[in-house]
Design a protein around this motif. Structure first.
Motif, mmCIF file in Angstrom:
data_model
loop_
_atom_site.group_PDB
_atom_site.id
_atom_site.type_symbol
_atom_site.label_atom_id
_atom_site.label_comp_id
_atom_site.label_asym_id
_atom_site.label_seq_id
_atom_site.Cartn_x
_atom_site.Cartn_y
_atom_site.Cartn_z
ATOM 1 N N GLU A 32 0.856 -1.187 0.000
ATOM 2 C CA GLU A 32 0.000 0.000 0.000
ATOM 3 C C GLU A 32 0.888 1.231 0.000
ATOM 4 O O GLU A 32 1.828 1.313 0.777
ATOM 5 N N LEU A 55 -7.916 14.128 -8.200
ATOM 6 C CA LEU A 55 -7.835 12.837 -7.514
ATOM 7 C C LEU A 55 -8.733 12.795 -6.288
ATOM 8 O O LEU A 55 -8.563 11.938 -5.423
ATOM 9 N N ASN A 57 -11.716 11.763 -5.716
ATOM 10 C CA ASN A 57 -12.443 10.531 -5.443
ATOM 11 C C ASN A 57 -11.526 9.421 -4.935
ATOM 12 O O ASN A 57 -12.004 8.414 -4.416
ATOM 13 N N ARG A 58 -10.219 9.576 -5.050
ATOM 14 C CA ARG A 58 -9.271 8.570 -4.568
ATOM 15 C C ARG A 58 -8.667 8.944 -3.215
ATOM 16 O O ARG A 58 -7.974 8.148 -2.620
ATOM 17 N N SER A 60 -8.819 9.823 0.712
ATOM 18 C CA SER A 60 -9.676 9.457 1.839
ATOM 19 C C SER A 60 -10.130 10.692 2.616
ATOM 20 O O SER A 60 -9.682 11.809 2.362
ATOM 21 N N LEU A 65 -3.974 9.840 -0.043
ATOM 22 C CA LEU A 65 -4.135 9.053 -1.263
ATOM 23 C C LEU A 65 -3.589 7.663 -0.981
ATOM 24 O O LEU A 65 -2.429 7.528 -0.549
ATOM 25 N N LEU A 67 -2.931 3.891 -2.643
ATOM 26 C CA LEU A 67 -2.889 3.016 -3.815
ATOM 27 C C LEU A 67 -2.380 1.656 -3.363
ATOM 28 O O LEU A 67 -1.495 1.570 -2.513
ATOM 29 N N LEU A 89 -0.187 8.974 -11.931
ATOM 30 C CA LEU A 89 -1.397 9.661 -11.482
ATOM 31 C C LEU A 89 -1.126 11.125 -11.157
ATOM 32 O O LEU A 89 -1.872 12.016 -11.583
ATOM 33 N N SER A 93 -2.434 14.403 -13.187
ATOM 34 C CA SER A 93 -3.309 15.375 -12.522
ATOM 35 C C SER A 93 -2.746 16.789 -12.575
ATOM 36 O O SER A 93 -3.481 17.751 -12.347
#
Length: 133
Positions: A32, A55, A57-58, A60, A65, A67, A89, A93
């Motif tokens: 992670e 980003l 929606n990704r 928290s 972020l 991933l 990403l 962005s």
């Protein structure tokens, strides 16, 4: 900027899910990646806003972020995979949105639209009940 971003990233490992037998049960190959864009020293305020918007929606509730990669059996390969995805990403962005310049429709597109409208109207006319005539 790449090295600066990688220094701000935190990695966590855990056991991967799914099939794999004893190997999956013994090794922590799932990786992670955690990164907080708000606390980043690599980005200026404008860039932070762009990252948050694109980003969002990704990210928290805590503003992190996250991933995950569990594609490979090796922790090393999963770490490289998730790091590359992260950099892609962030890079994507930060690309400015290209504004669309308004143009008039071409003659052929107007003619095609009208032709389709006529065909659609003809189809509907042919479906009508002929008993009222």
């Amino acid at each position: 900027m790449r090295d600066c971003l990688i220094r701000e990233v935190e990695y966590r490992t855990s056991r991967s899910s799914g099939p794999g037998g004893q190997h999956v049960n013994k090794t922590e190959s799932r990786v992670e990646l955690l990164w907080s864009p708000e606390e980043s020293d690599c980005l200026n305020e404008t860039q932070k806003m762009m990252v948050a918007a694109r980003l969002g929606n990704r990210i928290s509730q805590e503003g992190v972020l996250i991933l995950v990669s569990a594609k490979y059996r090796s922790q090393y390969r999963n770490r490289a995979d998730v790091t590359e995805r992260f950099l892609d990403l962030v890079r994507a962005s930060l690309v400015p949105v290209k504004r669309r310049r308004l143009t008039r429709p071409t003659r052929s597109s107007v003619e095609k639209r009208i032709q389709n409208k006529k065909l659609r109207g003809e189809l509907k006319r042919s479906r009508r009940d002929r008993s009222d005539q």
